[in-house]
Design an enzyme around this catalytic site. Structure first.
Site, mmCIF file in Angstrom:
data_model
loop_
_atom_site.group_PDB
_atom_site.id
_atom_site.type_symbol
_atom_site.label_atom_id
_atom_site.label_comp_id
_atom_site.label_asym_id
_atom_site.label_seq_id
_atom_site.Cartn_x
_atom_site.Cartn_y
_atom_site.Cartn_z
ATOM 1 N N SER A 1 1.085 -1.130 0.113
ATOM 2 C CA SER A 1 0.046 -0.129 -0.007
ATOM 3 C C SER A 1 1.007 1.193 0.057
ATOM 4 O O SER A 1 1.485 1.534 -0.927
ATOM 5 C CB SER A 1 -1.186 0.025 1.323
ATOM 6 O OG SER A 1 -1.892 0.993 1.092
ATOM 7 N N HIS B 1 -2.764 -1.173 -3.288
ATOM 8 C CA HIS B 1 -3.906 -0.294 -3.192
ATOM 9 C C HIS B 1 -3.720 1.036 -3.984
ATOM 10 O O HIS B 1 -2.629 1.682 -3.751
ATOM 11 C CB HIS B 1 -4.069 0.151 -1.687
ATOM 12 C CG HIS B 1 -4.014 -1.078 -0.700
ATOM 13 N ND1 HIS B 1 -4.097 -1.042 0.586
ATOM 14 C CD2 HIS B 1 -4.577 -2.275 -1.025
ATOM 15 C CE1 HIS B 1 -4.265 -2.110 1.026
ATOM 16 N NE2 HIS B 1 -4.520 -2.881 0.119
ATOM 17 N N ASP C 1 -3.913 -5.159 5.933
ATOM 18 C CA ASP C 1 -4.449 -5.881 4.874
ATOM 19 C C ASP C 1 -3.309 -6.935 4.408
ATOM 20 O O ASP C 1 -2.314 -6.608 4.246
ATOM 21 C CB ASP C 1 -4.917 -4.907 3.672
ATOM 22 C CG ASP C 1 -5.393 -5.735 2.262
ATOM 23 O OD1 ASP C 1 -5.914 -6.769 2.686
ATOM 24 O OD2 ASP C 1 -5.276 -5.212 1.346
#
Length: 390
Positions: free
Chosen positions: A212, A239, A335
């Site tokens: 991310s 992401h 995540d």
């Protein structure tokens, strides 16, 4: 102690709105404003903020040039505001290459209105990036020329930051603290890289990489180290908004010796190729006729990350039990942690980036704290170790 922020935008309206949203959080103080890149460079040196929010298109000096100057004079974490266009995506990637730490979409309607989600996202990014009180991770400059498609071979090619005529970019950078849901400081010590689990030749069918914040630069450094004959397919979960992933796939493809492109539903996962999950949707793997393929599907309303590392890891656990390597790089949040647990239960190995080289030590910290990481590696060593897989 509050995180001290400098707000940079040529629009007085946007500066006021961003300042207002930031200062609604008790942990953030806006210590200065700048209307162009030149003022931003001067204010960064004078005020020494913990984090800077930066627009790209400004008079006198644009945001990309300003980031480059700030990194040279007073290295500071920078959060870019980006338009959701293809050109805006390429400019944002240039800013990340120049040294910016992360970006956030700039939508007039969101910022001019009282959008709670946008305000929370902005506050979280500033707190995370500013919490490290130090310099951002090393940049990964673009190559002088695109890779010749017909010349992808085992020839030596410098990794980003190691191009001819440039000194290698130090792998370490400012580690920013993760947001509240993750508490890496309490995580047990992860295994040293040299003591981690080794992977037997032929034991894997797939590599899945999730990241991310800080991921675009990290992925450039990792993926550019893979040889043209890399024996495994790679699925990348970053992401990123839907309008950004096509440009980012192109950027990776220019840098790498293996082919990199944005994934489409039904694409076969082939050795020597990396597929980047499209932004705004979910991506996973499935098996069709004995071949691994990519499944792209719409995310449900309750899924925050689109694409999600957890979902990709879970699908790999189902269709490649024990034969998919999960790699977790820098990023906010957790995540990938639940998906890594599923992979681990099948006997699959998990690698994660170390704290010192992570822009945000959230996602890697989560898997380390959960005790599922087999190897904790500095960023540059991730690519080196992947290149050794057979």
């Amino acid at each position: 102690m509050k995180v001290r922020a400098l707000v940079v935008d040529d629009s007085g309206f946007f500066r006021r709105r961003i300042k207002s949203m930031l200062e609604e959080h008790p942990g953030i103080e806006v210590v200065g404003e700048a209307a162009n890149g030149r003022q931003a460079v001067e204010q960064a040196q004078k005020l020494r903020p913990d984090v800077i929010t930066m627009d790209i298109e400004m008079p006198e000096m644009d945001g990309i040039t300003a980031v480059r100057e700030i990194m040279r004079r007073q290295p500071t974490p920078v959060l870019m505001f980006s338009s959701l266009t293809y050109d805006g995506a390429r400019e944002t990637l240039d800013a990340l290459d120049a040294g910016a730490s992360d970006f956030i979409p700039k939508r007039f309607a969101d910022i001019s209105g009282d959008m709670e989600q946008v305000k929370r996202q902005l506050q979280e990014r500033v707190l995370a990036l500013g919490g490290g009180r130090g310099a951002p991770a090393g940049r990964a400059p673009r190559p002088a020329a695109p890779v010749d498609r017909g010349a992808r071979s085992e020839r030596a090619r410098p990794a980003p930051g190691e191009a001819s005529g440039r000194a290698p970019v130090p792998p370490t950078g400012a580690r920013a603290r993760p947001e509240a849901p993750v508490a890496p400081t309490g995580a047990p010590a992860a295994p040293a890289p040299e003591r981690g689990q080794r992977i037997r030749p032929g034991a894997l069918r797939l590599v899945v990489i999730g990241t991310s914040t800080g991921g675009p630069v990290a992925l450039q450094r990792v993926m550019s180290r893979l040889p043209a004959g890399f024996p495994l397919p790679v699925l990348i979960i970053q992401h990123m908004p839907a309008s950004f992933t096509p440009a980012f796939a192109e950027r990776l493809n220019e840098l790498c010796r293996i082919e990199v492109r944005e994934a489409k539903n039904g694409d076969e996962l082939r050795p020597g190729q990396a597929l980047l999950a499209p932004g705004g949707r979910q991506a996973g793997v499935e098996e069709r006729g004995g071949k691994l393929t990519v499944r792209i599907f719409d995310a449900s309303s309750d899924q925050f990350y689109k694409p999600s590392v957890d979902i990709a890891f879970a699908s790999a656990a189902k269709y490649c039990p024990g034969k998919a390597l999960g790699v977790v790089l820098t990023g906010m949040g957790a995540d990938g942690c639940e998906g890594a647990k599923l992979l681990k239960r099948t006997g699959a190995p998990i690698w994660s980036q170390d704290e010192a080289t992570s822009v945000i030590y959230g996602m890697p910290a989560a898997v380390a704290k959960a005790g599922v990481t087999d190897r904790v590696l500095p960023l540059d060593q991730v690519g080196e170790e992947l290149a050794k897989l057979r």
